[in-house]
Design a protein around this motif. Sequence first.
Motif, PDB file in Angstrom:
ATOM      1  N   ASP A 161      15.363   0.652   2.108  1.00 43.49           N
ATOM      2  CA  ASP A 161      14.238   1.558   1.884  1.00 43.49           C
ATOM      3  C   ASP A 161      13.143   0.933   1.032  1.00 43.49           C
ATOM      4  OD1 ASP A 161      15.184   3.633   3.399  1.00 43.49           O
ATOM      5  OD2 ASP A 161      16.168   4.644   1.720  1.00 43.49           O
ATOM      6  N   MET A 165       8.846   1.556   0.744  1.00 44.87           N
ATOM      7  CA  MET A 165       8.319   2.298  -0.394  1.00 44.87           C
ATOM      8  C   MET A 165       7.024   1.695  -0.917  1.00 44.87           C
ATOM      9  SD  MET A 165       9.826   5.044  -1.215  1.00 44.87           S
ATOM     10  CE  MET A 165       9.164   5.241  -2.866  1.00 44.87           C
ATOM     11  N   PHE A 168       3.966   3.848  -2.049  1.00 42.02           N
ATOM     12  CA  PHE A 168       4.373   5.210  -2.384  1.00 42.02           C
ATOM     13  C   PHE A 168       4.872   5.331  -3.819  1.00 42.02           C
ATOM     14  CE2 PHE A 168       5.356   5.496   2.343  1.00 42.02           C
ATOM     15  CZ  PHE A 168       4.190   6.191   2.626  1.00 42.02           C
ATOM     16  N   GLU A 169       4.683   4.295  -4.626  1.00 44.19           N
ATOM     17  CA  GLU A 169       5.220   4.314  -5.988  1.00 44.19           C
ATOM     18  C   GLU A 169       4.637   5.468  -6.809  1.00 44.19           C
ATOM     19  OE1 GLU A 169       5.325   0.104  -4.442  1.00 44.19           O
ATOM     20  OE2 GLU A 169       3.820   1.706  -4.555  1.00 44.19           O
ATOM     21  N   GLU A 171       3.306   8.251  -5.702  1.00 41.62           N
ATOM     22  CA  GLU A 171       3.751   9.538  -5.158  1.00 41.62           C
ATOM     23  C   GLU A 171       5.211   9.795  -5.522  1.00 41.62           C
ATOM     24  OE1 GLU A 171       1.587  10.739  -1.333  1.00 41.62           O
ATOM     25  OE2 GLU A 171       1.838   8.580  -1.107  1.00 41.62           O
ATOM     26  N   HIS A 172       5.996   8.747  -5.545  1.00 41.74           N
ATOM     27  CA  HIS A 172       7.394   8.872  -5.968  1.00 41.74           C
ATOM     28  C   HIS A 172       7.460   9.409  -7.396  1.00 41.74           C
ATOM     29  CE1 HIS A 172      11.112   7.254  -7.831  1.00 41.74           C
ATOM     30  NE2 HIS A 172      11.664   7.531  -6.660  1.00 41.74           N
ATOM     31  N   LYS A 199       8.263  10.437   5.142  1.00 40.64           N
ATOM     32  CA  LYS A 199       8.706  11.594   4.328  1.00 40.64           C
ATOM     33  C   LYS A 199      10.154  11.457   3.900  1.00 40.64           C
ATOM     34  CE  LYS A 199       7.884  14.548   7.564  1.00 40.64           C
ATOM     35  NZ  LYS A 199       7.412  13.594   8.585  1.00 40.64           N
ATOM     36  N   THR A 201      12.126   8.807   3.864  1.00 39.56           N
ATOM     37  CA  THR A 201      12.341   7.637   3.014  1.00 39.56           C
ATOM     38  C   THR A 201      11.964   7.939   1.577  1.00 39.56           C
ATOM     39  OG1 THR A 201      11.941   6.139   4.862  1.00 39.56           O
ATOM     40  CG2 THR A 201      11.723   5.231   2.647  1.00 39.56           C
ATOM     41  N   LEU A 202      10.812   8.582   1.383  1.00 40.13           N
ATOM     42  CA  LEU A 202      10.368   8.931   0.035  1.00 40.13           C
ATOM     43  C   LEU A 202      11.330   9.932  -0.596  1.00 40.13           C
ATOM     44  CD1 LEU A 202       8.349   8.856  -2.269  1.00 40.13           C
ATOM     45  CD2 LEU A 202       6.947  10.536  -1.025  1.00 40.13           C
ATOM     46  N   LYS A 205      14.506   8.221  -1.764  1.00 43.47           N
ATOM     47  CA  LYS A 205      14.340   7.458  -3.002  1.00 43.47           C
ATOM     48  C   LYS A 205      14.252   8.390  -4.216  1.00 43.47           C
ATOM     49  CE  LYS A 205      14.007   3.641  -3.411  1.00 43.47           C
ATOM     50  NZ  LYS A 205      15.031   2.595  -3.603  1.00 43.47           N
ATOM     51  N   THR A 307      11.152  18.524   3.186  1.00 42.96           N
ATOM     52  CA  THR A 307      10.235  17.665   3.949  1.00 42.96           C
ATOM     53  C   THR A 307       9.946  18.335   5.285  1.00 42.96           C
ATOM     54  OG1 THR A 307      11.866  16.333   5.175  1.00 42.96           O
ATOM     55  CG2 THR A 307      11.342  15.640   2.923  1.00 42.96           C
ATOM     56  N   LEU A 326       1.599  13.784   1.936  1.00 41.62           N
ATOM     57  CA  LEU A 326       1.839  12.341   1.870  1.00 41.62           C
ATOM     58  C   LEU A 326       0.673  11.603   2.520  1.00 41.62           C
ATOM     59  CD1 LEU A 326       4.032  10.394   0.884  1.00 41.62           C
ATOM     60  CD2 LEU A 326       5.021  10.467   3.173  1.00 41.62           C
TER      61      LEU A 326
END
Length: 537
Positions: A161, A165, A168-169, A171-172, A199, A201-202, A205, A307, A326
């Motif tokens: 994953d 990512m 998307f850091e 947003e994570h 979606k 994947t995020l 994590k 999601t 997202l």
Amino acid sequence: MAESAVNAVLGNLSHLAVRESTFLCAVTLEVGLLRDELKRLQAYLKDADSKWRSGNVRVAVLVSQIRDVAYEAQNVIEAADYMEKRNRLKRGFMGAISRYARLPSDLVTLHSVGAKIQRVKRKLTDIFASAANLEIHLGDTSVVEDEFPTDFGHMHQNSDDDIFMVGFEDEHKEIVDKLVDNEEMLSAVSIVAMGGAGKTTLARKVYTSSRVKEHFNTVAWVTVSQTFKGIELLKDIMKQIIEDKDGCGEIDKMDEYQVGKKIHDLLLQKRYLVVLDDVWKPNTWEQLNRTVKAFPDATNGSRVLLTTQKEDVANHVQMPTHVHHLKKLDETRSWEIFSSISLPSYKRSVIDDVNEFEKLGRKLAEKCDGLPLALAILGGYLAKNLNIEAWSYVLLGWASIEDSKMMRDILARSYKDLSSHYLRSCFLYLAAFPEDFVISVSDLIDLWIAEGLIPHIPNHKPEEIARMYVTELAQRSLVQVVGRSKGHRWIQRIQLHDILREWCIEEARQDGFLDVNTEITGHASHLTHLYNSTSCF
């Protein structure tokens, strides 16, 4: 008296056995000839397959016909083999009686097998005539061996994953902050984006992050999908949150009210996180709580993470909800994902004109419209075709592709580029699994082998070939890796993205490979082990 009866039975049996043996010998001979014809068919298939991959559209119909008749021939051969093996086992007096009792039906079956063989042979004649018209020349009629898969020495060095990512850091962090904030009321965070945007994947994590693990007393992850049964989802959640894992068997016997009440009681004293992945219907939350309020608001900071592709679904949840849209990846981050897959570091050192590849690659990455799934699949395809001509051809052809068909074209290219029709069949076979189902690789390999989808290659075990196939599909991002072994990092569990599954179903139906019936399902994704090593799975 008894002796006379036995003699009469044996006399009749002897007379009928001559008829059965005559038919059986004739059918056995025909089966042998059919096996030889299938060897020719394999040679045709390999030649036709290469022409189909090179873009000869006329050959597509022939390939489909070849597959159909090959399946039919295989069924006929298996039926004849079964009768022959069963008759070899019928020995002694009781065996003779058994054969006598079954003889009428056996004779009917033999006639049927013989008729089917003749029908298959007529179809083969027509196919060979069509192949001649298409100028597909018959090569060596010996058993066609598949090429041994290559280029499996390297996989992504990071978590499967991690590469997706990129970008998307922030947003994570935002989503994790929202989940672990000081708000005490039960509330939800909904991640909304189109298919292939990342979606799940995020969410995965976030679900496995250290801050989330430390903040919540218990967690559960279920994949809802377009069709589901509320009671099955509730049972999956309960199996993940109960402390006594020996009691998992009792859960299956409970009705919906009992399961919902038990979940309520278990969660009442805990700060919990429940992830509902891939939600399609606005009333999903109500469906899960229809008989009893399964998810209590104990004003202790419990959360729901959801999601979905639909904003109305995100806003319909009956609790305070933070909707997170997202964003698509920008040009820089798109290139970072694309290049890490299409031009990995271990290949860059052997490429002379890396700058030319990068120039083409940046333009291709831009065409993927910031969608991680498109970037991954196209990158995987181009990584297997590291030549300037192939990359230029893809870029030149893009002008004729509508944006709505972009993903389908990428999928079709990657599918057609798979190294053999065996591997393509193995990929299409994944459509037989339910939507969002987490597939055990060991079980999948057994199924592929049992279905005859793994070729015979000298000095290599079928299991070895099958595992190579799984690896290639993962390298091309045609499957998502959701679990690996701790020691050797072998792929243990995979999942097929919804977009890929829909494409596979359509392609499999068109090919006559398989058909898929949609059933209402409810199942949990096997992600629990990422959070807690103790589970019911």
